[in-house]
Design an enzyme around this catalytic site. Structure first.
Site, mmCIF file in Angstrom:
data_model
loop_
_atom_site.group_PDB
_atom_site.id
_atom_site.type_symbol
_atom_site.label_atom_id
_atom_site.label_comp_id
_atom_site.label_asym_id
_atom_site.label_seq_id
_atom_site.Cartn_x
_atom_site.Cartn_y
_atom_site.Cartn_z
ATOM 1 N N THR A 107 35.258 35.812 30.556
ATOM 2 C CA THR A 107 33.972 36.500 30.433
ATOM 3 C C THR A 107 33.981 37.551 29.330
ATOM 4 O OG1 THR A 107 34.622 38.094 32.136
ATOM 5 C CG2 THR A 107 33.414 36.148 32.866
ATOM 6 N N ASP A 234 40.461 48.504 44.545
ATOM 7 C CA ASP A 234 39.764 47.659 43.565
ATOM 8 C C ASP A 234 39.360 48.443 42.318
ATOM 9 O OD1 ASP A 234 38.643 45.403 42.438
ATOM 10 O OD2 ASP A 234 36.780 45.517 43.565
#
Length: 431
Positions: A107, A234
């Site tokens: 991406t 995260d």
């Protein structure tokens, strides 16, 4: 002046390239347009047809192109790297980088470094093994690969318990930076997998949630710095490395400025990787401090739990992948900032190839303040010089100019200019 309507329902997250009056921009998931910058009229359009099912955690996005001579380079969400003729949009070559059915995708915009195409990958939420690649721009042949999760016998392998390194994450899903004098490629790495259950991957989990410095010619690791050892929140460290030659504490140095997702602003020596400073730029409740070696001293009861641990910032972090900016005129570092907390839970972490590998979930707290800001930091001290409050949290990159302006935008569609010295709004327009 003009508007070009993209025919997509996905998020547009790409920075365009402009060469010789032609704008090259990607449309999600993997289309490319060449557009006249004077009129907005398209010259050509490349469309890539994708498999029916793509495993991506956060939308089929694409963050742009690289260019070298008459060739454009793009990563695809089905984990290929392609080259296009910039004059016609015709396909020149197409190479498979990884198996998309296992959760791998591309991406990030590639980066051109000394006749090489450097390409990062995504897929940290699928238990992939992260890497960074270099390719020959003419043939598409892979020249080197650096695995961000070290295998048996490699330095850092001991920071992964058992076989957890095989599914350790550590993706490279935002474009890095390059220092031509040092011949070093700098790249941020994403979270270890599974995201919120660290019990199945005991250890610091190198080189996840880190910045790596690689020799551009060989891909060999020169140094690394891990922002969040054994990350269980995260907090991907895929922010863009900002390189500056500046004075720091009375000494001229080659510096790296880094507004990290874990809510701390860092200054590193980019030649050696030496830690120099870390200061919080938004509310954080997980660390008592960053010690003299750059390692966080964690507060108790801030790891995910069955009952849920409330921690600021939440999993999206104090900032994320969107571009910061540094002005050598004002000597200020500009950053898009989130202020919020979440409740982090832990749960089962069973790996299945091609399936999401979170190890639980999180919940944003609706009774807590959730705000967005643009902040200007003095990178020599970490002091916040000014802040521009926004109606809600944003996902906008910033641009500072020699005209002492800072440009940004909002989730509501407002585009604006701020005074780079004071943060005063000069104008805004509704797009």
């Amino acid at each position: 002046k003009w508007a070009f309507q993209m025919k997509t329902t996905e998020r547009v997250q790409a920075t365009p390239l402009v060469v010789d009056g032609i704008m090259y921009v990607t449309q999600p998931p993997n289309d490319v347009w060449a557009v006249d910058t004077e009129t907005g009229r398209p010259y050509w359009h490349y469309r890539r047809y994708l498999p029916e099912r793509i495993n991506v955690c956060c939308g089929q996005v694409n963050r742009g192109l690289a260019i070298l001579g008459d060739r454009l380079f793009m990563g695809t969400v089905d984990a290929h790297l392609i080259a296009l003729d910039r004059k016609t949009g015709s396909l020149l070559w197409d190479v498979e980088v990884a198996d998309y059915t296992q959760g791998y995708s591309l991406t990030a915009a590639p980066l051109i470094v000394k006749e090489k195409v450097i390409a990062g990958m995504a897929g940290g939420e699928y238990g992939v093994r992260g890497f960074l690649d270099a390719y020959d721009p003419v043939s598409g042949k892979r020249l080197w690969r650096f695995y961000t999760i070290p295998g048996p016998g490699e330095p850092g392998h001991e920071t992964w318990s058992g076989k957890s390194w095989e599914t350790g994450g550590g993706p490279t899903w935002v474009t890095g930076a390059f220092d031509p004098k040092l011949n070093l490629v700098y790249w941020g790495t994403g979270n270890p997998a599974p995201d919120w259950n660290g019990d199945v991957r005991l250890g610091d989990n190198l080189y996840a949630s880190s910045v790596i410095a690689l020799d551009a010619g060989t891909g060999k690791l020169k140094w690394y710095f891990q922002f969040t050892p054994h990350d269980v929140h995260d907090w991907d460290a895929v922010q863009i490395p900002v390189l500056a030659d500046a004075e720091f504490r009375g000494r001229q140095r080659k510096l790296m400025y880094w507004g990290n997702r874990n809510a701390f602003f860092y200054v590193l020596d980019r030649q050696t990787g030496e830690f120099l400073m870390a200061t919080p730029f938004t509310t954080q409740t997980w660390a008592e401090r960053i010690d003299e070696k750059g390692r966080p001293v964690r507060r108790p009861n801030t790891s995910p739990s069955r009952e849920g641990a409330v921690v600021a910032p939440g999993p999206q972090g104090g900032t994320n992948w969107y571009s910061p900016s540094y002005s050598p005129v004002t000597k200020l570092f500009y950053l898009s900032v989130w202020e919020f907390a979440s409740r982090f839970y832990t749960g089962e972490a069973r790996y299945q190839p091609g399936a999401l590998f979170f190890g639980s979930t999180t919940g944003r707290l609706t009774d807590q303040p959730q705000r967005g800001f643009i902040k200007a930091l003095d990178p020599s001290t970490g002091e916040i010089r000014w802040q521009y409050p926004l109606f809600r949290m944003l996902q906008t990159g910033l641009l500072s100019t020699a005209g002492n302006l800072v440009f940004g935008g909002t989730e509501e569609g407002q585009f604006f200019a701020l005074d780079a010295f004071t943060g005063k709004e000069l104008w805004r327009t509704n797009t």
